[in-house]
Design a protein around this motif. Structure first.
Motif, PDB file in Angstrom:
ATOM      1  N   SER A  20       0.847  -1.200   0.000  1.00 14.40           N
ATOM      2  CA  SER A  20       0.000   0.000   0.000  1.00 14.40           C
ATOM      3  C   SER A  20       0.879   1.246   0.000  1.00 14.40           C
TER       4      SER A  20
ATOM      5  N   GLN B 220       0.916  11.100  -4.155  1.00 17.82           N
ATOM      6  CA  GLN B 220       0.233  11.569  -2.954  1.00 17.82           C
ATOM      7  C   GLN B 220       0.147  13.092  -2.949  1.00 17.82           C
TER       8      GLN B 220
ATOM      9  N   PHE C 228     -12.927   3.630   5.665  1.00 17.27           N
ATOM     10  CA  PHE C 228     -12.220   4.838   6.087  1.00 17.27           C
ATOM     11  C   PHE C 228     -13.206   5.943   6.505  1.00 17.27           C
TER      12      PHE C 228
ATOM     13  N   GLN D 242      -9.752  -2.587   4.492  1.00 18.79           N
ATOM     14  CA  GLN D 242      -9.526  -1.884   3.223  1.00 18.79           C
ATOM     15  C   GLN D 242     -10.756  -1.934   2.311  1.00 18.79           C
TER      16      GLN D 242
ATOM     17  N   GLU E 293      -6.627   8.372   0.882  1.00 20.06           N
ATOM     18  CA  GLU E 293      -6.226   8.956  -0.398  1.00 20.06           C
ATOM     19  C   GLU E 293      -5.721   7.897  -1.360  1.00 20.06           C
TER      20      GLU E 293
ATOM     21  N   THR F  71     -14.306   8.768   1.138  1.00 16.81           N
ATOM     22  CA  THR F  71     -13.630   7.656   0.470  1.00 16.81           C
ATOM     23  C   THR F  71     -14.637   6.627  -0.017  1.00 16.81           C
TER      24      THR F  71
ATOM     25  N   ASP G 103      -0.402  -0.618   5.408  1.00 18.46           N
ATOM     26  CA  ASP G 103      -1.733  -0.097   5.683  1.00 18.46           C
ATOM     27  C   ASP G 103      -2.098   0.949   4.651  1.00 18.46           C
ATOM     28  N   CYS G 104      -3.235   0.740   4.006  1.00 17.23           N
ATOM     29  CA  CYS G 104      -3.710   1.695   3.012  1.00 17.23           C
ATOM     30  C   CYS G 104      -4.193   2.977   3.695  1.00 17.23           C
ATOM     31  N   THR G 105      -4.252   4.055   2.934  1.00 21.02           N
ATOM     32  CA  THR G 105      -4.792   5.330   3.415  1.00 21.02           C
ATOM     33  C   THR G 105      -6.020   5.685   2.587  1.00 21.02           C
TER      34      THR G 105
END
Length: 787
Positions: free
Chosen positions: A480, A619, A548, A543, A517, A552, A513-515
């Motif tokens: 991620s 990002q 989130f 995920q 964004e 999102t 860990d994904c975010t």
């Protein structure tokens, strides 16, 4: 070195050359495909990638000179010299691919590496000679593409790669030479002409594309035959068509496999699976597939279920089916060493496992602990494995996910001397390693086809050239990271150029860990990747699209719904893939070869020929430069018409992926749905973007093989711009599927028409914003939008 040429013998399309030290063969497969073969290990090809090859009729002329033999077809000239040096020219005698007249001369690496390695710095080994080597002259201004899923940029010039299927879960970076797949094929683009080389050798192979010396590039192998195919274009699309003619084409999939898919290590027990399923439905987010990773099994024993987590597998899958979900389960090759476990017992009794050099079944370790490896190189084993798929089919499983089939092993790699039967040509692990996953996928495909009579859905991590006939692929255990999102685009484009039309990445990233964004930007890419699967690792944060925040979740919903809207267009692209071998995601140079500005675009791509996607891959970025190739293009979101062959700047806040539609395009769309089968697909709407163009639309039952018996419909729409109106000719080229559309809608985008006629009779229209929509019966018609 084969030495001086003594004589040659022609047998139809084959030329057998006798040299002082051996034999070389040139075989004309077609006017554009030439095979170069030296029987070093085997007298015949013994190919795992090419099956049932049909030689095409070609025009062949030959001429003997004092120092060479020339073989000429309608498209290429092949020149053979002493030492079996082979050069290729086009019909006008322009050089395409020439053997290098000299020895390898690597650049000098200076210094003692031990002091650097003491600090933990990884240093590159010196380049070494190989048993088989073909060195080609760098003519200048080459661009190289292909090689499957390798890391790095789109253009592979200056890179070095090895073909050795490797399970490496560490973050994949540009310096990686090996990954999960071995596709020994590349395309060279130079001087507005393209050709490909497929090195058909399953041993460990090596490709240096000018890294060690800019004067040449080479490909090499540890063992096997010198066996490669030269595939001339001159267009890139011609090369891909020729390569897939050899190795096979991606078959038309069931339509549900093109929907959104949700996966995690692991969704278990079944209450957790239903929690995921119910969230998709109540949140109005389309989804067709939920995956089960290794924890659904009884102690990681393949072809079993954990009856505590899933006490009634058929009832479980039936309930999900009622909710509109298909279940895909993981199956690894490692069979647990466990007396009394039926798969192990059958394998031992019948000699189905790979052995050591003394004939004792070889044991390593994977998820279930000590495990044995089925010998998929033996037809008996492939049949046995295909029969095992019935266990899963009877449980209501719709597709099979083949993982860990490099093959992965926890006690170090399989030794070179592990023995395989190889369909009557006994060999060792060195020759089978790269095709182990390929042969497993083939067995799985044949089993699913046999027991369902539907188009099989198989997804595999490891594969070889030709696996596209049997399986879709994903790019393995990514992370991620935004860097892995950026890398996904050239990786998928090169997979497509390498024959794998059906491919994807783990959307959001598998490890780390994904975010919010990152998931938002990744789902915008995933919307246009052939395989659209969100997948994450054990002990990472959730995920799913709603994991989130509301923003999102809304972005995920927006692009997943867009995917379902474009399903008929995507299905048409898969029809093209089976017909011509063309990928779904395409680099811009595939259709704009004359424009060098397209040769190294790593961050935008064509979705088919009509839709250009330029995602945000960094990002914090909310605008980007987009290169639009020649012609006019419409901004998908605003309708603005832009002239191409230039760079435009597009504002792209977090919920916007820049998308452009080529002028003259006709895009088929479907109505909103939560899954394939929820609504009757008895209506299609064609979105028309002003310009001149034509489009073929394909329709069948979306799941069986009946289309091969003619049960399909093929529609053609032709758009022409006139002074006062836009004319659209709608016709049916083939009518074989009786449950086809009841009605067709034509939506003229961004234009309010004064009136519309069908076959010169004015008809009622609907206006939505600036769009004009007319409805007609699916029959030959002429529609005029007066503007």
């Amino acid at each position: 070195m084969l030495g001086k040429m003594k004589e040659y013998l022609r047998r139809d399309n084959k030329f057998i050359f006798s040299f002082e030290n051996g034999e070389g063969i040139i075989e004309v497969i077609s006017d554009t495909i030439i095979n170069v073969f030296v029987p070093i290990k085997y007298k015949e090809h013994n190919s795992k990638a090419i099956e049932n090859l049909k030689i095409k009729e070609a025009s062949i002329l030959e001429k003997r000179f004092e120092d060479r033999v020339e073989i000429e077809t309608n498209d290429v000239v092949v020149v053979v010299y002493d030492n079996f040096k082979v050069d290729f020219y086009d019909k006008q005698r322009n050089p395409l691919c020439l053997d290098y007249d000299g020895e390898r001369s690597p650049f000098i690496r200076r210094g003692n590496t031990s002091i650097a390695e003491g600090e933990g710095i990884s240093t590159q080994a010196d380049f070494k000679p190989h048993k088989i080597e073909v060195i080609k002259k760098m003519l200048g201004d080459e661009y190289f593409y292909g090689f499957g899923e390798k890391t790095g940029h789109l253009n592979k010039k200056g890179y070095y790669y090895e073909m050795w299927n490797t399970d490496d879960p560490k973050p994949h970076v540009e310096s990686y030479t090996t990954l999960y797949k071995s596709i020994p094929f590349f395309i060279t683009l130079r001087d507005n002409k393209a050709f490909g080389i497929f090195f058909d050798n399953t041993f460990k192979t090596y490709f240096d594309m000018g890294k060690e010396n800019s004067s040449y590039y080479y490909f090499a192998a540890d063992d096997g035959n010198l066996d490669y195919y030269f595939i001339y274009g001159p267009k890139v699309v011609d090369v891909v068509e020729g390569y897939t003619y050899l190795t096979g084409r991606t078959p038309l999939p069931q339509m549900w496999t093109l929907g959104y898919q949700q996966c995690r290590w692991s969704y278990a027990p079944e209450s957790r699976v239903f929690e995921i399923a119910e969230n998709f439905r109540k949140r109005d987010i389309p989804c067709d597939v939920i995956y089960l990773d290794i924890d659904y099994m009884d102690g990681y024993r393949v072809f079993t279920w954990d009856k505590e987590k899933f006490n009634d597998p058929k009832a479980f899958t039936d309930r999900l089916k009622d909710m509109g979900f298909k279940v895909v389960t993981i199956i690894d090759p490692g069979v647990k060493k466990d007396k009394g476990y039926y798969v192990y017992d059958e394998g031992i009794e019948n000699g189905y496992f790979a052995t050591d050099k003394d004939g004792i079944p070889y044991v390593n370790e994977v998820w279930p602990g000590e495990a044995l490896y089925p010998d998929f190189s033996d037809e008996r084993v492939r049949i046995w494995w295909s029969e095992k798929q019935k266990v899963m089919i009877d449980s209501g499983v719709a597709g099979i996910w083949n993982d860990m089939n490099e093959p992965a092993s926890f006690r170090g790699p399989l030794p070179d001397d592990v023995q395989f039967k190889n369909d009557g040509f006994p060999t060792d692990h060195r020759e089978i390693h790269n095709v182990y996953g390929h042969l497993m996928s083939k067995a799985t495909y044949e089993g699913l086809k046999r027991y369902t009579n539907k188009r099989p859905f198989v997804i595999t991590r490891a594969c070889f050239a030709g696996t596209q006939k049997y399986s879709t692929v994903w790019t393995g255990d990514n992370h991620s990271f935004f860097e892995h999102l950026r890398m996904a685009v050239p990786m998928l484009l090169n997979l497509g150029l390498s024959g794998f039309a059906f491919c994807g990445t783990d959307v959001g990233g598998f490890q780390f860990d994904c975010t919010p964004e990152l998931l938002s930007r990744w789902v915008q890419v995933g919307c246009f990747t052939p395989l659209f699967r969100n997948h994450s690792c054990i002990h990472t944060r959730d995920q799913e699209p709603w994991a989130f925040d509301e923003k999102t979740e809304e972005i995920n919903r927006k692009y997943i719904k867009l995917r379902y809207k474009l399903l008929p267009y995507l299905y048409d692209l898969f029809y093209q893939a089976e017909e011509k071998g063309l990928p779904i995601m395409r680099p811009l140079f595939m259709h704009y070869m004359e424009d060098k500005n397209t040769y190294e675009l790593n961050d935008e791509f064509l979705f088919g020929e009509n839709i250009l996607v330029a995602p945000i891959l960094e990002q914090g970025k909310n605008f980007r430069a987009v290169y639009l190739p020649e012609g006019a293009w419409y901004d998908y979101w605003t309708g603005e018409r832009l002239e191409g062959r230039r760079v435009v700047v597009k504002n792209a806040p977090i919920d916007v992926c820049p998308i452009y539609i080529k002028a003259g395009s006709i895009i088929p769309t479907y109505k909103d749905m939560n899954y394939i089968g929820e609504i009757e697909l008895d209506e299609v709407e064609f979105e028309v973007y002003k310009g001149n163009g034509s489009y073929l639309h394909y329709e069948d039952d979306r799941e069986t093989f009946n289309y091969k018996e003619g049960e399909y419909n093929l529609y053609k729409l032709v758009q022409t711009e006139q002074k006062d109106f836009i004319n659209i000719d709608f016709s049916i080229l083939h009518k074989g599927y009786n449950k086809g559309y009841n009605k067709v809608k034509i939506r003229l985008k961004n234009i309010e028409a004064g009136k519309v006629t069908i076959d010169d009779v004015e008809v009622k229209v609907e206006v939505y914003g600036k769009d004009t929509v007319v409805t007609l019966e699916p029959k030959d018609s002429q529609i005029k939008f007066y503007i």
